[in-house]
Scaffold this motif. Structure first.
Motif, PDB file in Angstrom:
ATOM      1  N   ASP A 162       1.033  38.296  24.803  1.00 32.23           N
ATOM      2  CA  ASP A 162       1.078  38.822  26.168  1.00 32.23           C
ATOM      3  C   ASP A 162       1.249  37.653  27.126  1.00 32.23           C
ATOM      4  N   LEU A 163       2.407  37.593  27.787  1.00 33.89           N
ATOM      5  CA  LEU A 163       2.659  36.517  28.740  1.00 33.89           C
ATOM      6  C   LEU A 163       1.714  36.663  29.928  1.00 33.89           C
TER       7      LEU A 163
ATOM      8  N   ALA B 116       7.363  32.057  32.063  1.00 39.17           N
ATOM      9  CA  ALA B 116       5.940  32.055  31.707  1.00 39.17           C
ATOM     10  C   ALA B 116       5.513  30.691  31.173  1.00 39.17           C
ATOM     11  N   LYS B 117       4.316  30.272  31.574  1.00 38.28           N
ATOM     12  CA  LYS B 117       3.762  28.990  31.121  1.00 38.28           C
ATOM     13  C   LYS B 117       2.760  29.174  29.985  1.00 38.28           C
ATOM     14  N   LYS B 118       1.989  30.267  30.041  1.00 40.36           N
ATOM     15  CA  LYS B 118       0.965  30.537  29.033  1.00 40.36           C
ATOM     16  C   LYS B 118       1.057  31.985  28.572  1.00 40.36           C
ATOM     17  N   ALA B 119       0.476  32.218  27.408  1.00 43.15           N
ATOM     18  CA  ALA B 119       0.413  33.573  26.864  1.00 43.15           C
ATOM     19  C   ALA B 119      -0.907  33.757  26.126  1.00 43.15           C
ATOM     20  N   LYS B 120      -1.403  34.982  26.158  1.00 45.37           N
ATOM     21  CA  LYS B 120      -2.568  35.332  25.349  1.00 45.37           C
ATOM     22  C   LYS B 120      -2.037  35.805  24.000  1.00 45.37           C
ATOM     23  N   VAL B 121      -2.402  35.069  22.955  1.00 40.54           N
ATOM     24  CA  VAL B 121      -1.967  35.402  21.591  1.00 40.54           C
ATOM     25  C   VAL B 121      -3.150  36.037  20.866  1.00 40.54           C
ATOM     26  N   THR B 122      -2.927  37.213  20.294  1.00 41.95           N
ATOM     27  CA  THR B 122      -3.964  37.926  19.548  1.00 41.95           C
ATOM     28  C   THR B 122      -3.503  38.106  18.107  1.00 41.95           C
ATOM     29  N   VAL B 123      -4.375  37.740  17.174  1.00 40.85           N
ATOM     30  CA  VAL B 123      -4.084  37.866  15.745  1.00 40.85           C
ATOM     31  C   VAL B 123      -5.106  38.808  15.123  1.00 40.85           C
ATOM     32  N   GLN B 124      -4.612  39.810  14.401  1.00 39.73           N
ATOM     33  CA  GLN B 124      -5.475  40.701  13.631  1.00 39.73           C
ATOM     34  C   GLN B 124      -5.224  40.416  12.153  1.00 39.73           C
ATOM     35  N   LEU B 125      -6.259  40.044  11.426  1.00 40.42           N
ATOM     36  CA  LEU B 125      -6.160  39.861   9.978  1.00 40.42           C
ATOM     37  C   LEU B 125      -6.571  41.194   9.360  1.00 40.42           C
TER      38      LEU B 125
ATOM     39  N   THR C 100      -5.650  32.031  24.774  1.00 37.17           N
ATOM     40  CA  THR C 100      -4.585  31.832  25.754  1.00 37.17           C
ATOM     41  C   THR C 100      -4.081  30.403  25.597  1.00 37.17           C
ATOM     42  N   VAL C 101      -2.775  30.275  25.302  1.00 34.35           N
ATOM     43  CA  VAL C 101      -2.213  28.977  24.931  1.00 34.35           C
ATOM     44  C   VAL C 101      -0.856  28.740  25.583  1.00 34.35           C
ATOM     45  N   TYR C 102      -0.483  27.475  25.634  1.00 34.77           N
ATOM     46  CA  TYR C 102       0.870  27.092  26.010  1.00 34.77           C
ATOM     47  C   TYR C 102       1.793  27.356  24.818  1.00 34.77           C
ATOM     48  N   SER C 103       3.076  27.383  25.068  1.00 28.24           N
ATOM     49  CA  SER C 103       4.085  27.579  24.035  1.00 28.24           C
ATOM     50  C   SER C 103       4.050  26.441  23.014  1.00 28.24           C
ATOM     51  N   GLY C 104       4.347  26.768  21.766  1.00 25.33           N
ATOM     52  CA  GLY C 104       4.561  25.696  20.806  1.00 25.33           C
ATOM     53  C   GLY C 104       3.998  25.859  19.422  1.00 25.33           C
ATOM     54  N   GLY C 105       2.742  26.198  19.257  1.00 25.88           N
ATOM     55  CA  GLY C 105       2.146  26.223  17.929  1.00 25.88           C
ATOM     56  C   GLY C 105       1.330  24.969  17.685  1.00 25.88           C
ATOM     57  N   GLY C 106       0.913  24.754  16.455  1.00 21.91           N
ATOM     58  CA  GLY C 106       0.001  23.658  16.147  1.00 21.91           C
ATOM     59  C   GLY C 106      -1.420  24.113  16.425  1.00 21.91           C
ATOM     60  N   SER C 107      -2.394  23.383  15.959  1.00 20.00           N
ATOM     61  CA  SER C 107      -3.780  23.846  16.022  1.00 20.00           C
ATOM     62  C   SER C 107      -4.278  24.103  17.443  1.00 20.00           C
ATOM     63  N   ALA C 108      -3.759  23.397  18.447  1.00 22.75           N
ATOM     64  CA  ALA C 108      -4.220  23.588  19.823  1.00 22.75           C
ATOM     65  C   ALA C 108      -3.474  24.700  20.551  1.00 22.75           C
ATOM     66  N   LYS C 109      -2.353  25.149  20.012  1.00 27.69           N
ATOM     67  CA  LYS C 109      -1.509  26.127  20.704  1.00 27.69           C
ATOM     68  C   LYS C 109      -1.298  27.380  19.865  1.00 27.69           C
ATOM     69  N   ARG C 110      -2.379  27.859  19.250  1.00 33.23           N
ATOM     70  CA  ARG C 110      -2.284  29.076  18.446  1.00 33.23           C
ATOM     71  C   ARG C 110      -3.639  29.768  18.406  1.00 33.23           C
ATOM     72  N   ALA C 111      -3.604  31.041  18.035  1.00 40.83           N
ATOM     73  CA  ALA C 111      -4.831  31.798  17.775  1.00 40.83           C
ATOM     74  C   ALA C 111      -5.009  31.846  16.259  1.00 40.83           C
ATOM     75  N   ALA C 112      -6.265  31.815  15.806  1.00 44.15           N
ATOM     76  CA  ALA C 112      -6.551  31.809  14.368  1.00 44.15           C
ATOM     77  C   ALA C 112      -7.615  32.842  14.042  1.00 44.15           C
ATOM     78  N   ALA C 113      -7.329  33.697  13.065  1.00 40.67           N
ATOM     79  CA  ALA C 113      -8.304  34.665  12.561  1.00 40.67           C
ATOM     80  C   ALA C 113      -8.644  34.277  11.132  1.00 40.67           C
TER      81      ALA C 113
ATOM     82  N   TRP D 278       1.304  32.277  17.249  1.00 37.48           N
ATOM     83  CA  TRP D 278       1.644  31.466  18.418  1.00 37.48           C
ATOM     84  C   TRP D 278       2.927  31.999  19.026  1.00 37.48           C
ATOM     85  N   TRP D 279       3.390  31.367  20.091  1.00 41.74           N
ATOM     86  CA  TRP D 279       4.623  31.801  20.744  1.00 41.74           C
ATOM     87  C   TRP D 279       5.463  30.588  21.110  1.00 41.74           C
ATOM     88  N   VAL D 280       6.770  30.826  21.242  1.00 44.49           N
ATOM     89  CA  VAL D 280       7.702  29.783  21.646  1.00 44.49           C
ATOM     90  C   VAL D 280       8.512  30.311  22.821  1.00 44.49           C
ATOM     91  N   ASN D 281       8.449  29.614  23.941  1.00 45.87           N
ATOM     92  CA  ASN D 281       9.198  29.990  25.133  1.00 45.87           C
ATOM     93  C   ASN D 281      10.677  29.695  24.905  1.00 45.87           C
TER      94      ASN D 281
END
Length: 168
Positions: free
Chosen positions: A145-146, A86-95, A112-125, A78-81
């Protein structure tokens, strides 16, 4: 621990762009250097962008057992502003799994998520282990990527974790 190769590549790219020196080639060289660091297993990256448009932090957890699906390994990013526009970012996770001195990507997930983390604001692999007998080492590589802004080659690489989890 900082990945100086990635930081140097980013600084070289910024300097080349500021000086107008073959921008496309400078970006390509910086990206190639950063990708080489990732493929060769250099841990840790510069995770904070301190000022301007790039004022954000790339975050992610270490690869871990899923709390909801038995026999699955998970990695989240995830990302933290930190004050950028930027309002949103595309977060990519490679396991990834370690094979000798190289790393192989088992699963890639983007969101593509808003800043913050938590299950709704993160990418999961996630990776379903083929068995729980073979011991392997895992890590994740997280790229942010913002949306609407140029990207740089920085990626967060989480510490290596070892699990009894087959991958073949």
């Amino acid at each position: 621990m900082k990945n100086h190769g990635v930081r140097i590549a980013a600084v070289a790219t910024a300097a080349a762009l500021a000086l107008g020196i073959s921008g496309a080639q400078a970006c390509a060289n910086a990206a190639a250097s950063a990708q080489s660091d990732i493929e060769n297993g250099t841990p840790g990256t510069s995770e904070n962008r301190e000022t301007g448009i790039g004022a954000f932090e790339t975050r992610g957890d270490d690869v871990h057992w899923s709390h909801t699906v038995k026999g699955n390994l998970n990695a989240h990013g995830w990302w933290v502003n930190k004050g950028g526009p930027a309002k949103k970012a595309k977060v990519t996770v490679q396991l990834q799994v370690q094979e000798g001195k190289k790393w192989r990507t088992l699963r890639t997930a983007s969101k593509t998520v808003y800043s913050g983390g938590g299950s709704a604001k993160r990418a999961a692999a996630a990776w379903k282990c083929t068995n729980l007998i073979l011991k392997n080492s895992f890590r994740s590589v997280i790229d942010v990527d913002l949306v609407g802004y140029k990207d740089d080659p920085h990626k967060k690489i989480t510490p290596t974790k070892t699990f009894y989890c087959g991958v073949h």
